[in-house]
Design an enzyme around this catalytic site. Structure first.
Site, PDB file in Angstrom:
ATOM      1  N   ASP A  76       0.819  -1.202   0.000  1.00 32.71           N
ATOM      2  CA  ASP A  76       0.000   0.000   0.000  1.00 32.71           C
ATOM      3  C   ASP A  76       0.861   1.265   0.000  1.00 32.71           C
ATOM      4  O   ASP A  76       1.362   1.682   1.048  1.00 32.71           O
ATOM      5  CB  ASP A  76      -0.904  -0.026   1.250  1.00 32.71           C
ATOM      6  CG  ASP A  76      -1.776   1.195   1.341  1.00 32.71           C
ATOM      7  OD1 ASP A  76      -2.405   1.397   2.406  1.00 32.71           O
ATOM      8  OD2 ASP A  76      -1.854   1.959   0.361  1.00 32.71           O
ATOM      9  N   SER A 101      -1.387  16.072 -11.879  1.00 29.30           N
ATOM     10  CA  SER A 101      -1.602  15.821 -13.309  1.00 29.30           C
ATOM     11  C   SER A 101      -2.085  17.115 -13.951  1.00 29.30           C
ATOM     12  O   SER A 101      -2.943  17.798 -13.384  1.00 29.30           O
ATOM     13  CB  SER A 101      -2.668  14.735 -13.501  1.00 29.30           C
ATOM     14  OG  SER A 101      -3.151  14.751 -14.850  1.00 29.30           O
TER      15      SER A 101
HETATM   16  C1  LIG Z   1      -8.443   2.311   1.885  1.00 31.36           C
HETATM   17  C2  LIG Z   1      -7.000   1.874   1.702  1.00 31.36           C
HETATM   18  C3  LIG Z   1      -6.429   1.085   2.906  1.00 31.36           C
HETATM   19  C4  LIG Z   1      -7.210  -0.206   3.044  1.00 31.36           C
HETATM   20  C5  LIG Z   1      -6.923  -1.278   2.188  1.00 31.36           C
HETATM   21  C6  LIG Z   1      -7.653  -2.467   2.296  1.00 31.36           C
HETATM   22  C7  LIG Z   1      -8.671  -2.578   3.240  1.00 31.36           C
HETATM   23  C8  LIG Z   1      -9.497  -3.851   3.307  1.00 31.36           C
HETATM   24  C9  LIG Z   1      -8.597  -5.078   3.323  1.00 31.36           C
HETATM   25  C10 LIG Z   1     -10.370  -3.877   4.549  1.00 31.36           C
HETATM   26  C11 LIG Z   1     -10.406  -3.907   2.083  1.00 31.36           C
HETATM   27  C12 LIG Z   1      -8.956  -1.508   4.080  1.00 31.36           C
HETATM   28  C13 LIG Z   1      -8.235  -0.312   3.972  1.00 31.36           C
HETATM   29  C14 LIG Z   1      -6.134   3.068   1.347  1.00 31.36           C
HETATM   30  N1  LIG Z   1      -4.723   2.707   1.277  1.00 31.36           N
HETATM   31  N2  LIG Z   1      -3.865   3.746   0.952  1.00 31.36           N
HETATM   32  C15 LIG Z   1      -6.321   4.205   2.318  1.00 31.36           C
HETATM   33  N3  LIG Z   1      -5.854   4.262   3.554  1.00 31.36           N
HETATM   34  N4  LIG Z   1      -6.242   5.465   4.046  1.00 31.36           N
HETATM   35  N5  LIG Z   1      -6.911   6.139   3.116  1.00 31.36           N
HETATM   36  N6  LIG Z   1      -6.938   5.353   2.030  1.00 31.36           N
HETATM   37  C16 LIG Z   1      -7.494   5.745   0.746  1.00 31.36           C
HETATM   38  C17 LIG Z   1      -8.871   6.302   0.893  1.00 31.36           C
HETATM   39  C18 LIG Z   1      -9.081   7.533   1.461  1.00 31.36           C
HETATM   40  C19 LIG Z   1     -10.382   8.030   1.555  1.00 31.36           C
HETATM   41  C20 LIG Z   1     -11.429   7.278   1.077  1.00 31.36           C
HETATM   42  C21 LIG Z   1     -11.184   6.042   0.530  1.00 31.36           C
HETATM   43  C22 LIG Z   1      -9.909   5.531   0.429  1.00 31.36           C
HETATM   44  O1  LIG Z   1     -12.375   5.487   0.129  1.00 31.36           O
HETATM   45  C23 LIG Z   1     -13.385   6.439   0.454  1.00 31.36           C
HETATM   46  O2  LIG Z   1     -12.766   7.557   1.045  1.00 31.36           O
END
Ligand SMILES: C[C@H](Cc1ccc(C(C)(C)C)cc1)[C@H](NN)c1nnnn1Cc1ccc2c(c1)OCO2
Length: 330
Positions: free
Chosen positions: A34, A198
């Site tokens: 990630d 971008s």
């Molecule tokens: C969501 C992922 C982190 C994660 C990955 C997988 C999972 C599961 C395994 C349980 C499926 C949960 C969490 C992301 N990584 N950088 C993240 N970590 N922190 N912010 N983001 C991106 C964001 C930020 C804001 C938003 C969003 C998204 O979707 C809607 O609003």
């Protein structure tokens, strides 16, 4: 040194899981690499069994090289509302054949329901910048920050693919993995993310619209989250597309294939084109007529997120040495 590792998509390319060996002898867990976070945390022998649902566990007691960092804790909450927390060990972590002998490994003692229900995901390996790490009382470096100076070049590359395994490379650029040249853009790491801008976008065969889109390159987010104005323009081109208030998302007919979406990189005219079929995310009705859109609005986040829907259309260089991102078609 250099290394590489295969990463495999879960269904609908919701995430990509990569084998990582932790401890001595090596315990292999499948982690979600990630670039949008900076904690390496794992399901462990310290995760309450009622929160474990098929995941592989890191068992520090079975590792001769594990050292508990007494009094150290971590706690993270993600933008999608999920969260986890726990205690901290130092142990050997090998990814792509490259070993960091003393990596902070964060063992979960608490995980939210979203993680419990994702049986194949044994944890996350953050490749954002260390400033985002949540370990207290002292923040820890990411695996990449720890391995960087041993690499032939202080970079890693992401070559994610739609519906098939992709590759993370460390320390080198595989010329056969991309077409044409790589356009580099500067990264602002002040918020701990691989943040870049971008200069514009195009919908289908339309002309490029010059506008600045500030966002992060995030392998850990499934979709492409863009400013609402652009998202409205995109779905306005598609008969039958609509914002589904119950889903809180844009949906569109699963056929025909929607228009491609392109975003510009750098000032040399490079564009990355996302094929329309990548924007047909999962079918939301059992009769499969309406699909979840792979492009959604970034409302409330404060920046756009170039997640997997965008990344799997490109070969991306994360240059930790020069703090820049390289984008190429493939
Ligand atoms: C969501 C992922 C982190 C994660 C990955 C997988 C999972 C599961 C395994 C349980 C499926 C949960 C969490 C992301 N990584 N950088 C993240 N970590 N922190 N912010 N983001 C991106 C964001 C930020 C804001 C938003 C969003 C998204 O979707 C809607 O609003």
């Amino acid at each position: 040194s250099t290394g590489n590792e295969v990463t495999k998509p879960e269904s609908y390319d919701v995430e990509y899981l990569t084998p990582v060996s932790i401890g001595t002898p090596g315990q292999v867990l499948h982690l979600d690499i990630d670039t949008g976070s900076s904690d390496l945390w794992v399901f462990s022998s310290e995760t309450p069994s009622n929160l474990v649902n098929g995941q592989s566990l890191y068992e520090p007691a079975k590792s001769s090289t594990a050292q508990k960092l007494e009094g150290y804790t971590w706690k993270i909450s993600y933008g999608d509302g999920s969260s986890s927390s726990g205690v901290v060990y130092r142990d050997s972590v090998t990814l792509g054949g490259l070993t960091v002998s003393s990596q902070a490994v964060e063992a979960a003692t608490q995980v939210s329901e979203e993680f419990t229900s994702d049986s194949n995901n044994d944890g996350l390996l953050g490749l954002g910048f260390g400033s985002l790490n949540t370990v207290q009382p002292k923040g820890q470096k990411t695996w990449f920050e720890n391995i960087m100076q041993e690499l032939d070049s202080p970079i890693f590359t992401a070559d994610l693919k739609a519906g098939e395994p992709g590759t993370y490379n460390f320390g080198y650029i595989d010329k056969n993995a991309h077409i044409g040249n790589i356009s580099y853009v500067s990264v602002n790491d002040s918020n701990g993310y691989w943040t870049w801008t971008s200069p514009g976008y195009a919908i289908g065969t339309g002309a490029l619209v010059s506008t600045q889109i500030m966002g992060i390159a995030d392998t850990g987010t499934t979709l492409l989250l863009l400013p609402s104005t652009i998202v409205v323009m995109y779905y306005a081109q598609i008969p039958g597309a609509l914002y589904d208030a119950t889903q809180g998302a844009y949906t569109l007919p699963c056929s025909p294939t929607p228009p491609d979406f392109s975003f510009a990189v750098g000032d040399d005219g490079q564009v990355i084109t996302i094929p329309g079929e990548y924007i047909l995310y999962a079918a939301i009705t059992s009769i499969g007529t309406m699909c979840f859109g792979g492009i959604q609005a970034d409302s409330g986040i404060g920046f756009s997120i170039f997640g997997d829907v965008a990344l799997k259309a490109a070969f991306v260089v994360f240059d930790g040495g020069k703090k820049r991102l390289g984008w190429a078609s493939k």
